[in-house]
Design a protein around this motif. Structure first.
Motif, short mmCIF file in Angstrom:
data_model
loop_
_atom_site.label_atom_id
_atom_site.label_comp_id
_atom_site.label_asym_id
_atom_site.label_seq_id
_atom_site.Cartn_x
_atom_site.Cartn_y
_atom_site.Cartn_z
N ALA A 88 0.83 -1.21 0.00
CA ALA A 88 0.00 0.00 0.00
C ALA A 88 0.86 1.26 0.00
CB ALA A 88 -0.93 -0.01 1.21
N GLU A 89 1.96 1.23 0.81
CA GLU A 89 2.86 2.39 0.84
C GLU A 89 3.50 2.62 -0.52
OE1 GLU A 89 6.91 3.87 3.15
OE2 GLU A 89 5.73 2.20 3.96
N THR A 90 3.87 1.54 -1.18
CA THR A 90 4.48 1.67 -2.51
C THR A 90 3.52 2.29 -3.50
OG1 THR A 90 5.91 -0.25 -2.08
CG2 THR A 90 5.59 0.41 -4.38
N LEU A 91 2.26 1.80 -3.50
CA LEU A 91 1.26 2.36 -4.42
C LEU A 91 1.02 3.86 -4.14
CD1 LEU A 91 -1.37 -0.56 -4.50
CD2 LEU A 91 0.17 0.15 -6.34
N VAL A 92 0.96 4.23 -2.87
CA VAL A 92 0.72 5.63 -2.52
C VAL A 92 1.90 6.51 -2.97
CG1 VAL A 92 0.52 7.24 -0.59
CG2 VAL A 92 -0.85 5.16 -0.62
N ARG A 93 3.13 6.07 -2.74
CA ARG A 93 4.28 6.88 -3.10
C ARG A 93 4.40 7.00 -4.62
NH1 ARG A 93 7.47 8.20 1.08
NH2 ARG A 93 7.33 6.97 3.00
N ILE A 94 4.12 5.88 -5.32
CA ILE A 94 4.19 5.95 -6.79
C ILE A 94 3.16 6.93 -7.33
CG2 ILE A 94 3.81 4.61 -8.91
CD1 ILE A 94 5.03 2.22 -7.50
N ARG A 95 1.93 6.88 -6.77
CA ARG A 95 0.88 7.81 -7.27
C ARG A 95 1.22 9.25 -6.94
NH1 ARG A 95 -1.31 10.09 -10.29
NH2 ARG A 95 -3.53 10.44 -10.63
N ALA A 96 1.77 9.48 -5.74
CA ALA A 96 2.16 10.84 -5.37
C ALA A 96 3.27 11.35 -6.26
CB ALA A 96 2.58 10.88 -3.90
N LEU A 97 4.22 10.45 -6.62
CA LEU A 97 5.32 10.86 -7.48
C LEU A 97 4.84 11.09 -8.91
CD1 LEU A 97 8.37 11.38 -7.43
CD2 LEU A 97 8.71 8.97 -8.10
N ASP A 98 3.93 10.24 -9.37
CA ASP A 98 3.38 10.45 -10.72
C ASP A 98 2.64 11.77 -10.83
OD1 ASP A 98 4.43 8.07 -11.52
OD2 ASP A 98 2.57 6.93 -11.25
N ALA A 99 2.00 12.19 -9.74
CA ALA A 99 1.20 13.42 -9.80
C ALA A 99 2.05 14.65 -10.05
CB ALA A 99 0.43 13.59 -8.49
N THR A 100 3.35 14.56 -9.72
CA THR A 100 4.23 15.70 -9.94
C THR A 100 5.24 15.44 -11.04
OG1 THR A 100 5.77 14.94 -8.24
CG2 THR A 100 4.00 16.44 -7.55
N ASP A 101 4.97 14.45 -11.85
CA ASP A 101 5.89 14.10 -12.95
C ASP A 101 7.29 13.87 -12.42
OD1 ASP A 101 3.71 14.62 -14.64
OD2 ASP A 101 4.27 16.74 -14.75
N GLY A 102 7.36 13.19 -11.29
CA GLY A 102 8.66 12.94 -10.71
C GLY A 102 9.31 14.18 -10.14
N GLY A 103 8.51 15.18 -9.79
CA GLY A 103 9.04 16.44 -9.25
C GLY A 103 9.37 17.46 -10.31
N LEU A 104 9.14 17.14 -11.59
CA LEU A 104 9.46 18.07 -12.67
C LEU A 104 8.33 19.02 -13.01
CD1 LEU A 104 11.36 15.63 -15.09
CD2 LEU A 104 12.31 17.22 -13.41
N CYS A 105 7.09 18.59 -12.79
CA CYS A 105 5.89 19.41 -13.04
C CYS A 105 5.87 19.93 -14.49
CB CYS A 105 5.84 20.60 -12.08
SG CYS A 105 5.78 20.12 -10.33
N ASP A 106 6.16 19.04 -15.45
CA ASP A 106 6.24 19.49 -16.83
C ASP A 106 5.20 18.87 -17.75
OD1 ASP A 106 7.16 16.96 -16.80
OD2 ASP A 106 9.07 17.37 -17.84
N SER A 107 4.19 18.20 -17.19
CA SER A 107 3.21 17.54 -18.05
C SER A 107 2.08 18.46 -18.49
CB SER A 107 2.62 16.33 -17.32
OG SER A 107 1.83 16.77 -16.21
N GLY A 108 1.99 19.63 -17.89
CA GLY A 108 0.89 20.52 -18.24
C GLY A 108 -0.42 20.21 -17.54
N GLU A 109 -0.44 19.22 -16.68
CA GLU A 109 -1.64 18.87 -15.93
C GLU A 109 -1.96 19.99 -14.94
OE1 GLU A 109 -4.89 17.22 -14.42
OE2 GLU A 109 -3.77 16.20 -16.00
N ARG A 110 -3.21 20.48 -15.01
CA ARG A 110 -3.59 21.59 -14.12
C ARG A 110 -4.04 21.08 -12.76
NH1 ARG A 110 -6.10 23.19 -18.88
NH2 ARG A 110 -8.12 22.53 -18.08
N GLN A 111 -4.83 20.04 -12.74
CA GLN A 111 -5.36 19.51 -11.47
C GLN A 111 -4.49 18.33 -11.03
OE1 GLN A 111 -9.51 18.76 -12.36
NE2 GLN A 111 -10.10 20.76 -11.56
N ARG A 112 -3.55 18.62 -10.15
CA ARG A 112 -2.61 17.61 -9.69
C ARG A 112 -3.23 16.76 -8.59
NH1 ARG A 112 2.09 17.18 -12.85
NH2 ARG A 112 2.31 19.18 -13.93
N GLY A 126 3.01 9.97 1.78
CA GLY A 126 2.36 10.35 0.53
C GLY A 126 2.97 11.62 -0.04
N THR A 127 2.12 12.49 -0.55
CA THR A 127 2.58 13.72 -1.21
C THR A 127 3.40 14.56 -0.25
OG1 THR A 127 0.59 13.71 -2.58
CG2 THR A 127 1.83 15.76 -2.47
N GLU A 128 4.61 14.94 -0.70
CA GLU A 128 5.51 15.69 0.15
C GLU A 128 4.99 17.11 0.40
OE1 GLU A 128 9.39 15.74 -1.43
OE2 GLU A 128 9.69 13.55 -1.32
#
Length: 491
Positions: A88-112, A126-128
């Motif tokens: 469960a922790e792995t799934l949560v961290r992966i989803r949190a990381l995907d939401a920020t494009d790995g911390g790059l924030c370059d996908s253009g997604e407005r609603q993170r 979860g989300t840092e």
């Protein structure tokens, strides 16, 4: 006739009912309410855009939560609690990381996406940068975001849903609330369009009202300009569609009627004074002259004749005041400086010699439209007053100054000062004891004020450092009319 007038007024009201019955203050209220409505509309549109963004974020958060919940539920049932917690922790961290494009924030997604997992012991992952929200925030479903988290430079808010996990843990899944730029642009464009339309409507209405009011006011001003020439006989049209102009016309007509009655009364007084008072005085003086050499007591006869001469002078001055008030007389452009110089040279030099007075004149070239003889009489009275109260051996200072729209004539002497309460009454008819010397008839300065006011000017009296000063303001002749020959004819 009354029916036709009523029908005409009804047609006017039907033609412009809104313009006819809304006075200026109502238009101002309407404009203020329209501005408030515009502001409320803009605020409402932005609120709708924000509400739409929150609803969209909530739908996506619920979808994310359902998807993550399904992944957690699909874990093999034979996993131990430690293994299940690790997955469960792995799934949560992966989803949190995907939401920020790995911390790059370059996908253009407005609603993170925001993902948090809290175990039974209260530890949160979860989300840092985001802590587990308070109970009040969870009840409202809205979470405040610190600046710099979840690719949000300025912070903001997010909507979230909470799911219970086996073993007493909780899962929070949310989405940031970001207004759709296209909707924001549409809202501002709509508000700007309405604002522009309202501005154009206001400008058009203001121009229409200004043109309409200016035309009406011009008619009133033209009527007042003609009133003096026609004896206040004209009347303003009271059949106006706007009630405020109807009221103004009624008051103006009432004033014109009263003015006409007053002028008529002054005219009758003029005739009575000229016929019933001055006539007998002149006859009495002729009789005294005829019998002066035939009877004794010549000194008493001379004294009586002097008193009658004074009465005659008062009558002539009073008639001059009334004449200036009531007689519509043609005006010519006269040179004020030349008139004043001529009066000093021809009439007052010998009077000044008796008290050893001198004149210091600074007379600029200036002209004014006036009735020549009345202006001469006013200047005569001002000079006579200055000489009368000047200290022996002093100087009478005279000046004519062209001030553009006005011509100022000033005469001052060196003599006793006048009390301030007396200055306020010095132009009243019959007030002659300004300095404790009641040798005048109290009409000379009253004539000066009458001539100045009827010419469109004013007159003032004041003390100065060494004596007393009188100033007469007269309207300046304009343009090509500002010339005249020395004999008074216009060029």
């Amino acid at each position: 006739m009354q029916r036709q007038t009523w029908m005409a007024m009804a047609r006017r009201r039907e033609k412009g009912a809104l313009h006819a019955w809304l006075p200026l203050r109502t238009w101002l209220v309407v404009a203020a309410l329209a501005a408030l409505a515009l502001a409320a509309l803009t605020f409402g549109l932005l609120q709708l855009v924000s509400q739409s963004a929150r609803e969209t974020a909530l739908v996506r958060a619920e979808a994310d939560a359902a998807l993550l919940q399904s992944k957690l539920d699909s874990l093999p049932p034979d996993l131990s609690d430690e293994e299940r917690a690790a997955e469960a922790e792995t799934l949560v961290r992966i989803r949190a990381l995907d939401a920020t494009d790995g911390g790059l924030c370059d996908s253009g997604e407005r609603q993170r996406a925001i993902v948090l997992r809290r175990d039974a012991a209260g530890e949160t992952i979860g989300t840092e940068g985001i802590a587990w929200p308070s109970a009040a925030a969870l009840r409202s479903g809205r979470i405040g975001l610190p600046a710099g988290t979840v690719c949000q430079a300025d912070g903001g808010e997010a909507v979230a849903v909470v799911r219970s996990l086996p073993g007493g843990g909780e899962l929070l899944v949310g989405r940031t609330v970001v207004r759709d730029p296209s909707l924001v642009r549409s809202a501002y464009a709509l508000a700007a369009t309405i604002a522009l339309a309202f501005l154009l409507l206001s400008i058009g209405l203001a121009l229409y009202l200004a043109r309409s009011w200016r035309a009406r006011l011009d008619r009133f001003n033209a009527l007042l300009d003609r009133a003096d020439a026609n004896g206040f006989a004209e009347r303003a049209d009271e059949d106006d569609p706007r009630p405020e102009f109807q009221l103004l016309a009624r008051h103006l007509n009432a004033l014109l009627r009263r003015s006409a009655d007053m002028i008529a009364g002054l005219g009758r007084l003029h005739r009575h004074v000229a016929h019933d008072l001055r006539g007998p005085v002149m006859v009495a003086r002729k009789h005294l002259e005829a019998i002066e050499s035939e009877v004794e007591h010549e000194e008493r006869l001379a004294a009586a004749d002097a008193r009658l001469a004074l009465v005659d002078k008062r009558c002539r001055t009073l008639l001059g005041i009334i004449d200036a008030e009531v007689s519509p007389r043609s005006r010519t452009v006269v040179r004020v400086d030349e008139r004043l110089r001529t009066l000093i040279d021809d009439m007052f030099t010998y009077l000044a010699d008796e008290k050893e007075l001198s004149f210091d004149c600074d007379l600029a070239r200036a002209s004014t439209p006036a009735v020549g003889d009345l202006l001469d009489r006013a200047l005569e009275n001002v000079l006579s007053n200055a000489i009368k109260f000047a200290d022996p051996g002093s100087t009478i200072r005279c000046s004519v100054v062209d001030r553009g729209a006005m011509v100022r004539v000033a005469v001052e002497n060196d003599g006793p000062l006048v009390p301030e309460d007396t200055i306020r009454r010095i132009f009243e008819p019959g007030f002659s004891d300004a300095l404790g010397m009641a040798s005048g008839h109290g009409l000379g300065l009253a004539l000066v004020k009458t001539v100045a006011l009827r010419s469109g000017g004013d007159v003032r009296a004041s003390n100065h450092a060494r004596g007393f000063r009188l100033e007469i303001d007269l309207p300046a002749a304009s343009g090509a009319l500002n010339t005249e020959d020395t004999d008074g004819r216009l060029n």
